[in-house]
Design an enzyme around this catalytic site. Structure first.
Site, PDB file in Angstrom:
ATOM      1  N   THR A 124       0.838  -1.206   0.000  1.00 18.21           N
ATOM      2  CA  THR A 124       0.000   0.000   0.000  1.00 18.21           C
ATOM      3  C   THR A 124       0.870   1.252   0.000  1.00 18.21           C
ATOM      4  O   THR A 124       0.593   2.210  -0.727  1.00 18.21           O
ATOM      5  CB  THR A 124      -0.952   0.009   1.211  1.00 18.21           C
ATOM      6  OG1 THR A 124      -1.595  -1.265   1.323  1.00 18.21           O
ATOM      7  CG2 THR A 124      -2.012   1.076   1.055  1.00 18.21           C
ATOM      8  N   ALA A 136      -0.787  -0.677   7.036  1.00 16.51           N
ATOM      9  CA  ALA A 136      -0.933  -1.470   8.258  1.00 16.51           C
ATOM     10  C   ALA A 136      -1.533  -2.813   7.862  1.00 16.51           C
ATOM     11  O   ALA A 136      -2.296  -2.904   6.895  1.00 16.51           O
ATOM     12  CB  ALA A 136      -1.829  -0.770   9.273  1.00 16.51           C
ATOM     13  N   LYS A 186       1.639  -4.147  12.451  1.00 17.62           N
ATOM     14  CA  LYS A 186       2.453  -3.877  11.272  1.00 17.62           C
ATOM     15  C   LYS A 186       3.649  -4.820  11.280  1.00 17.62           C
ATOM     16  O   LYS A 186       3.982  -5.399  12.296  1.00 17.62           O
ATOM     17  CB  LYS A 186       2.932  -2.418  11.259  1.00 17.62           C
ATOM     18  CG  LYS A 186       1.803  -1.428  10.977  1.00 17.62           C
ATOM     19  CD  LYS A 186       2.255   0.018  11.005  1.00 17.62           C
ATOM     20  CE  LYS A 186       3.509   0.303  10.219  1.00 17.62           C
ATOM     21  NZ  LYS A 186       3.426  -0.124   8.790  1.00 17.62           N
ATOM     22  N   GLY A 187       4.292  -4.935  10.125  1.00 12.46           N
ATOM     23  CA  GLY A 187       5.502  -5.749  10.064  1.00 12.46           C
ATOM     24  C   GLY A 187       5.418  -6.919   9.126  1.00 12.46           C
ATOM     25  O   GLY A 187       6.333  -7.733   9.065  1.00 12.46           O
ATOM     26  N   GLU A 203      10.070   1.244  10.663  1.00 11.15           N
ATOM     27  CA  GLU A 203       8.786   1.928  10.566  1.00 11.15           C
ATOM     28  C   GLU A 203       8.416   2.584  11.899  1.00 11.15           C
ATOM     29  O   GLU A 203       7.929   3.716  11.926  1.00 11.15           O
ATOM     30  CB  GLU A 203       7.694   0.933  10.157  1.00 11.15           C
ATOM     31  CG  GLU A 203       7.787   0.493   8.704  1.00 11.15           C
ATOM     32  CD  GLU A 203       6.859  -0.637   8.345  1.00 11.15           C
ATOM     33  OE1 GLU A 203       6.582  -0.814   7.148  1.00 11.15           O
ATOM     34  OE2 GLU A 203       6.399  -1.361   9.258  1.00 11.15           O
TER      35      GLU A 203
END
Length: 229
Positions: free
Chosen positions: A28, A83, A94-95, A103
């Site tokens: 995104t 996210a 996140k991640g 981030e």
């Protein structure tokens, strides 16, 4: 135009001339960076980007976006990132792309922090998406076993060829499959105090606003009242 791109292009409208802009990582955020590149060409938009991964840096450089590291700026005016999951209280995981540490560093030093998601990422509770926990290699097996004992259903993040995934910072990622996280704030605090855990994917009370790409209404901007003051 897909829902991710709809949200990303809306968020790109928030960027003003002269800003230092945090550039997120993932599918995104990719659309957001592309939209910024377009605005620079069409409008002569003058910005400096602070990236959250090597991949985003490569994309931004190809678009001609000037870059500085987080160490070279006093603060970031606006950071926009994706996210993996967002709950009803504006807390997120996140991640998924493996860049959670960088981030979170950039988000911490941002005056305004915005997430861009499609409506499928909105959940009642966090946990359906596996929680990434970034750990130092030394002692990582001990942490993995601890997560097993806690019933967190851990798995090692691996590459396509079966090797352990290594983050830009040189760490491993353990993904925990908990299905439903009843109290993300308490869990985040526990993980913050575990030796060997570098960072985790729970982003608690950090985001100012969430731009959601929806089928019915296009891009919808939701303000997050739980953001730390």
């Amino acid at each position: 135009m897909n829902l991710k791109e709809i949200a990303a292009r809306k968020a790109a409208e928030f960027v003003e001339d002269g800003m230092i802009v945090g550039l997120g990582t993932g599918s995104t955020a990719y659309y957001f960076v592309e939209a910024l590149g377009e605005r620079m060409k069409k409008e002569g938009l003058n910005i400096v980007g602070v990236t959250t991964s090597h991949a985003t840096a490569k994309q931004a450089e190809a678009l001609g976006i000037p870059l500085k590291s987080i160490n070279e700026v006093a603060s970031v005016d606006l950071t926009v990132d994706g996210a993996d999951e967002v709950d009803r209280n504006g807390q997120g995981i996140k991640g998924g792309g493996g860049a959670l540490l960088y981030e979170k560093v950039v988000a911490t030093y941002s005056k305004t922090y915005v997430w861009i998601i499609d409506e499928s990422k909105e959940k009642e509770y966090l946990g359906a998406f596996p929680l990434p926990i970034e750990v130092v290699p030394y002692g990582s097996e001990r942490l993995f076993q601890l997560f097993v004992e806690k019933g967190m259903e851990p798995t090692w993040r691996k590459t396509e060829d079966g090797k352990l995934f290594v983050t830009d910072g040189g760490h491993f990622i353990i993904d925990c499959h908990m299905d439903k996280i009843q109290d993300p704030i308490t869990l985040a605090n526990e993980l913050d105090h575990l030796t060997g855990v570098v960072e985790h994917g729970l982003f608690i009370n950090m985001v100012n606003a969430i731009v959601v790409g929806t089928e019915r209404d296009g891009a919808v901007v939701v303000q997050n009242t739980n953001k730390h003051k």
